[in-house]
Structures are given as C-alpha cells and as structure tokens.
Design a protein around this motif. Structure first.
Motif, PDB file in Angstrom:
ATOM      1  N   LEU A 165     -38.340  73.396  -9.042  1.00 18.74           N
ATOM      2  CA  LEU A 165     -38.029  74.830  -9.373  1.00 18.74           C
ATOM      3  C   LEU A 165     -38.785  75.881  -8.751  1.00 18.74           C
ATOM      4  O   LEU A 165     -37.722  77.470  -8.581  1.00 18.74           O
ATOM      5  N   PRO A 166     -39.302  75.616  -8.024  1.00 21.26           N
ATOM      6  CA  PRO A 166     -39.633  77.060  -7.268  1.00 21.26           C
ATOM      7  C   PRO A 166     -40.171  77.508  -6.399  1.00 21.26           C
ATOM      8  O   PRO A 166     -39.538  78.532  -5.945  1.00 21.26           O
ATOM      9  N   LEU A 167     -38.434  76.406  -6.182  1.00 22.36           N
ATOM     10  CA  LEU A 167     -38.028  77.423  -4.487  1.00 22.36           C
ATOM     11  C   LEU A 167     -36.753  77.591  -5.212  1.00 22.36           C
ATOM     12  O   LEU A 167     -35.937  78.407  -4.864  1.00 22.36           O
ATOM     13  N   TYR A 168     -36.453  77.815  -6.537  1.00 23.38           N
ATOM     14  CA  TYR A 168     -34.633  78.497  -7.146  1.00 23.38           C
ATOM     15  C   TYR A 168     -35.309  79.367  -8.076  1.00 23.38           C
ATOM     16  O   TYR A 168     -35.676  78.724  -9.724  1.00 23.38           O
ATOM     17  N   LYS A 169     -35.431  80.542  -7.974  1.00 21.35           N
ATOM     18  CA  LYS A 169     -36.546  81.557  -8.448  1.00 21.35           C
ATOM     19  C   LYS A 169     -35.799  81.657 -10.060  1.00 21.35           C
ATOM     20  O   LYS A 169     -36.020  82.432 -10.729  1.00 21.35           O
ATOM     21  N   THR A 170     -34.244  81.757  -9.789  1.00 20.72           N
ATOM     22  CA  THR A 170     -33.126  82.172 -10.646  1.00 20.72           C
ATOM     23  C   THR A 170     -33.177  81.365 -11.812  1.00 20.72           C
ATOM     24  O   THR A 170     -32.106  81.728 -12.881  1.00 20.72           O
ATOM     25  N   VAL A 171     -33.435  80.080 -11.872  1.00 21.53           N
ATOM     26  CA  VAL A 171     -33.221  79.469 -12.200  1.00 21.53           C
ATOM     27  C   VAL A 171     -33.770  79.032 -14.142  1.00 21.53           C
ATOM     28  O   VAL A 171     -35.312  79.582 -13.613  1.00 21.53           O
ATOM     29  N   LYS A 254     -21.647  74.400 -15.320  1.00 16.40           N
ATOM     30  CA  LYS A 254     -21.032  75.388 -15.054  1.00 16.40           C
ATOM     31  C   LYS A 254     -21.887  76.612 -15.031  1.00 16.40           C
ATOM     32  O   LYS A 254     -22.126  77.898 -15.543  1.00 16.40           O
ATOM     33  N   THR A 255     -23.548  76.148 -14.830  1.00 14.63           N
ATOM     34  CA  THR A 255     -25.411  77.056 -14.777  1.00 14.63           C
ATOM     35  C   THR A 255     -25.793  76.469 -14.500  1.00 14.63           C
ATOM     36  O   THR A 255     -25.644  75.245 -13.673  1.00 14.63           O
ATOM     37  N   ALA A 256     -26.653  77.150 -13.112  1.00 13.29           N
ATOM     38  CA  ALA A 256     -27.422  76.826 -12.119  1.00 13.29           C
ATOM     39  C   ALA A 256     -28.037  76.078 -13.383  1.00 13.29           C
ATOM     40  O   ALA A 256     -28.865  75.120 -12.503  1.00 13.29           O
TER      41      ALA A 256
END
Length: 301
Positions: A165-171, A254-256
């Motif tokens: 999760l730290p790699l994908y800030k918008t999730v 359909k979502t991140a």
C-alpha cells in the motif's frame, strides 16, 4: 514404499468389476492431500476407517492420469501409544493459531476509518465466527486446505497489503485492509467442518463471496450503518470482484482498491497452491488448468 500417519479426510466406497468393494480415500498429513485406494475392503474396515479417523498406512505410490495415488497395502487405526495429535497432524508445519490470531488483532488496528473499524469489530467480536475463522481451512483442496488455513491466509493477505500500500498513494488503504479481513469471511458458512470440510447447502447455492457480503450487510445493520454508505459500497465491490470472472453479468474490479485486492488474492492463492504440490517436474495442477513446473527431482532431471 510410503509409510506414515494420516487423517482420513474423505472416503468413498465403490464396487469393482469383479463385484468386490474398494475404498477411495483422501488422506491428509499437514498441508498435503493424498489420494489413496484400499482394495477388497471388509465390513470391519468400513466400520473403522471413516472420515476424521487417524490411521497409519503403508503402500506404494503410483501415478494415474497425471495424479499420484497411494495403493494401500497395510492400514490400521492410530492408538494412544502412537501419540498423534490430530489437529497438529493436519496443520501446516510451524503454524500457530495463537500467534496468527495475535498478529491479526494487531493488524486490525491499522484501519483508521471509524465506520470500517466498527464493522470489522462487530464481525470479529462474535465468538462463534471467531472460533470457525481460527480453525477452518481456506478451501477444500487447492490452497490453505488445512486446519486454520483460513486464518493464515487472512494474515498473509494483510501482511502483503501493508507492504504494498505505501507504493500506491491514491488507493484507499482502509478499503483494501477491510477487504483482506472480510473478503473470505463467508467461508465459515460455505464450509461445514474444520477437519473434513464439505460445502454446505448455502455454500453450494450462494457461494462464499456473496455470503461474505451478506455477513457484512448483517453487521452493518447491527451497528446501524447505512448499507449504502460509500465506504461499505466500495468494500462490497472490492470483495465481489475478487475472482477472474468472464461472464458479462459478473462483478469486475472497477476501482483501484478492487484491482489491488484482486491481484493480492490471486497471487497468494496461486503461489500457495503451487507450494503444496509435492510432485517434481511438470505435474498437471487443476487450479491452473495446465502443467506447472514445481521443482527438480532429486536426480536434477
């Protein structure tokens, strides 16, 4: 010649062409499932060698239709002198329910959303749910198919999510973590037993994914949370989209958050399924619907 202690997971009595009866068994030892056959089974043996029995078997392993099978030469029930603990026999080596549960309790606090925290605590605080969740396998055959396998998979998914999760800030972090905790909760209703699991009627007719969503709806109602709350809707979508479905009516991610959970679940399931295969070379593995390489045999061929 193969020899060892196993628990009988499944048994089927069949009739041979010559009229004699034989038994097909699924035997379990730790995280390994082994097909076995006992020819000319007697009435006494039919009474003794039933599911959940712990037995010592000796026999020869053969390959039939790309699948290993043990032809049993000798079989007996385990005795007190053998000092076999059944739950240890069918657990993954080194797996500790207590340690996993403690780890999971710590991970629950990673969710910051009050709504999702409330939902998770409503479900996990139920003693009946907790008892099943910490003993049931995650499936019958392919992966985590052993005592407390469901608990282990949930901890593994949470661990992987917290690393990625730290790699994908918008999730939305909370949605993914809540999905890891609740995405398979319906398996405790889809399966009927921690030792010799079979699908229940609702498991066959509805399926564990929908059962998971129904349990979330019930928990939300208990906590007076609107079922159409945005976080709840996102969570349910993430859970409903966890499998690779091809039908046009299926729920596709359909979502991140749903995409991340889909790949976390798929990666964990497939790698653990591959890990459970003992046969060297390129055995056919039903989960993948193809031959997969596992490891070289002892001769390195």
């Amino acid at each position: 010649m193969e020899s060892g202690f196993y628990m009988i997971r499944e048994r089927e009595i069949k009739q041979a062409a010559n009229g004699s009866l034989y038994a097909n068994f699924t035997l379990q030892q730790q995280h390994n499932l082994l097909s076995a056959r006992l020819w000319d089974i007697t009435d006494d043996q039919q009474q003794k060698f039933v599911p959940k029995s712990v037995v010592k078997v000796e026999g020869a392993i053969e390959t039939f239709r790309s699948k290993q099978m043990l032809t049993i030469k000798k079989i007996r029930l385990a005795t007190e002198d053998d000092q076999i603990n059944r739950t240890e026999l069918i657990s993954k080596p080194g797996l500790s329910r207590e340690d996993l549960w403690h780890e999971l309790r710590m991970m629950m606090d990673e969710i910051e959303s009050p709504t999702l925290q409330q939902l998770v605590k409503e479900i996990y605080s139920n003693r009946g749910i907790r008892e099943k969740l910490t003993t049931y396998p995650a499936g019958k055959t392919y992966h985590h198919a052993y005592y407390a396998g469901l608990l282990e998979q949930i901890v593994e998914l949470m661990t992987a999510a917290l690393q990625l999760l730290p790699l994908y800030k918008t999730v939305n972090r909370d949605i993914v973590l809540a999905a890891c905790l609740l995405g398979d909760i319906g398996k405790i209703q889809a399966l009927n037993d921690p030792l010799t699991p079979e699908y229940t009627a609702v498991g066959e007719l509805i399926g564990q994914v929908v059962l998971s969503v129904e349990m979330i709806n019930q928990a939300a109602q208990q906590q007076k949370i609107d079922g159409f709350n945005k976080e709840i809707v996102q969570l349910k979508h993430t859970i409903l989209g966890q499998y690779d479905q091809t039908e046009e009516t299926s729920v596709k991610p359909k979502t991140a958050e749903a995409i991340l959970y889909f790949y976390l679940k798929r990666m964990n399931t497939e790698l653990r399924a591959l890990e459970q295969v003992n046969e060297a070379g390129f055995p056919y593995i039903p989960l993948f619907k193809r031959k997969m390489f596992t490891h070289f045999d002892e001769e390195g061929e």
